[in-house]
Design a protein around this motif. Structure first.
Motif, mmCIF file in Angstrom:
data_model
loop_
_atom_site.group_PDB
_atom_site.id
_atom_site.type_symbol
_atom_site.label_atom_id
_atom_site.label_comp_id
_atom_site.label_asym_id
_atom_site.label_seq_id
_atom_site.Cartn_x
_atom_site.Cartn_y
_atom_site.Cartn_z
ATOM 1 N N GLU A 135 0.822 -1.209 0.000
ATOM 2 C CA GLU A 135 0.000 0.000 0.000
ATOM 3 C C GLU A 135 0.857 1.261 0.000
ATOM 4 O O GLU A 135 0.536 2.258 -0.652
ATOM 5 N N VAL A 136 1.963 1.232 0.723
ATOM 6 C CA VAL A 136 2.864 2.393 0.741
ATOM 7 C C VAL A 136 3.470 2.630 -0.641
ATOM 8 O O VAL A 136 3.541 3.763 -1.136
ATOM 9 N N VAL A 137 3.882 1.550 -1.293
ATOM 10 C CA VAL A 137 4.474 1.681 -2.628
ATOM 11 C C VAL A 137 3.448 2.207 -3.627
ATOM 12 O O VAL A 137 3.741 3.075 -4.462
ATOM 13 N N VAL A 138 2.215 1.722 -3.555
ATOM 14 C CA VAL A 138 1.167 2.194 -4.466
ATOM 15 C C VAL A 138 0.876 3.674 -4.243
ATOM 16 O O VAL A 138 0.727 4.462 -5.188
ATOM 17 N N ALA A 139 0.796 4.085 -2.978
ATOM 18 C CA ALA A 139 0.533 5.494 -2.674
ATOM 19 C C ALA A 139 1.664 6.386 -3.181
ATOM 20 O O ALA A 139 1.427 7.469 -3.742
ATOM 21 N N MET A 140 2.904 5.944 -3.007
ATOM 22 C CA MET A 140 4.037 6.724 -3.500
ATOM 23 C C MET A 140 4.032 6.809 -5.025
ATOM 24 O O MET A 140 4.363 7.851 -5.610
ATOM 25 N N GLY A 141 3.640 5.722 -5.684
ATOM 26 C CA GLY A 141 3.572 5.750 -7.145
ATOM 27 C C GLY A 141 2.521 6.717 -7.652
ATOM 28 O O GLY A 141 2.757 7.476 -8.596
ATOM 29 N N ILE A 142 1.343 6.708 -7.023
ATOM 30 C CA ILE A 142 0.280 7.636 -7.429
ATOM 31 C C ILE A 142 0.707 9.080 -7.196
ATOM 32 O O ILE A 142 0.481 9.964 -8.033
ATOM 33 N N ALA A 143 1.349 9.337 -6.054
ATOM 34 C CA ALA A 143 1.817 10.694 -5.764
ATOM 35 C C ALA A 143 2.866 11.146 -6.779
ATOM 36 O O ALA A 143 2.871 12.302 -7.218
ATOM 37 N N SER A 144 3.747 10.240 -7.187
ATOM 38 C CA SER A 144 4.769 10.587 -8.179
ATOM 39 C C SER A 144 4.145 10.918 -9.528
ATOM 40 O O SER A 144 4.546 11.875 -10.202
ATOM 41 N N VAL A 145 3.135 10.145 -9.933
ATOM 42 C CA VAL A 145 2.465 10.409 -11.211
ATOM 43 C C VAL A 145 1.761 11.757 -11.186
ATOM 44 O O VAL A 145 1.853 12.558 -12.130
ATOM 45 N N LEU A 146 1.047 12.046 -10.103
ATOM 46 C CA LEU A 146 0.356 13.332 -9.991
ATOM 47 C C LEU A 146 1.337 14.495 -9.979
ATOM 48 O O LEU A 146 1.095 15.544 -10.596
#
Length: 202
Positions: free
Chosen positions: A23-34
């Motif tokens: 979940e942490v990795v997914v959240a960081m990925g979404i934040a990076s894309v945004l």
């Protein structure tokens, strides 16, 4: 026994469960894309604003150059071309001369009176422009021809080159032409006043 009692006490008091690493990795990925999308949008907006300001500035510079260039040719009594298309000297009354020089995408205007420089201007053209001075002796006119790069044609040429087809040069041409001195063909022209028509009434 102690471990089991500890686990039971955590559930009883309603403590939130832990967050998994996925979940942490997914959240960081979404934040990076945004963040990347927002940075790209900001860069595009700033670039568009810069290009708009540059276009307005070039348009204002070219308008001032066009006005002065026409006025100088109209006031000239003699025209000289010391260099092949890159220099133009206009001899004017009262021992005054105006010299235009083309250097890359810049046009220099130097006014000289009685051998002393009195004024200097610099006008800018879009980068990649090709300019040259010319004379039409039969019509007693002089002017400048400017070939400016056309962004739309440049894109089409890049597409044609990538597909293996040859395209036309990405330039659009414009010219400024004026009569040297006064127009001798209109100097002795006299306009006739229209006769007034009278209607006779009985």
């Amino acid at each position: 026994m102690q471990r089991r009692g500890f686990m039971i006490s955590i559930r009883q008091y309603g403590c939130p469960p832990g967050v998994s690493l996925v979940e942490v990795v997914v959240a960081m990925g979404i934040a990076s894309v945004l963040m990347g999308i927002s940075m790209l949008t900001m860069h595009t907006v700033l670039r568009a604003e810069r290009e708009t300001s540059k276009a307005a500035w070039l348009g204002s510079s070219f308008q001032r150059f066009s006005h002065l260039f026409r006025a100088d040719i109209h006031a000239a009594v003699e025209v000289q071309f010391p260099a092949e298309g890159s220099e133009l000297i206009l001899q004017q009354p009262d021992n005054q001369s105006v010299k235009y020089t083309i250097q890359q995408h810049q046009i220099f205007r130097v006014v000289t009176r009685q051998g002393k420089e009195t004024h200097r201007d610099v006008y800018y053209l879009p980068e990649g422009s090709l300019a040259r001075f010319f004379e039409q002796q039969r019509l007693h006119r002089a002017g400048i021809s400017i070939e400016e790069p056309d962004p739309l044609q440049r894109v089409s040429i890049k597409n044609s080159e990538s597909s293996g087809r040859s395209g036309k040069p990405a330039f659009q041409e414009l010219s400024i032409i004026s009569t040297i001195g006064h127009d001798y063909r209109l100097a002795n022209l006299k306009l006739k006043q229209p006769e007034k028509e009278t209607n006779e009434t009985e």
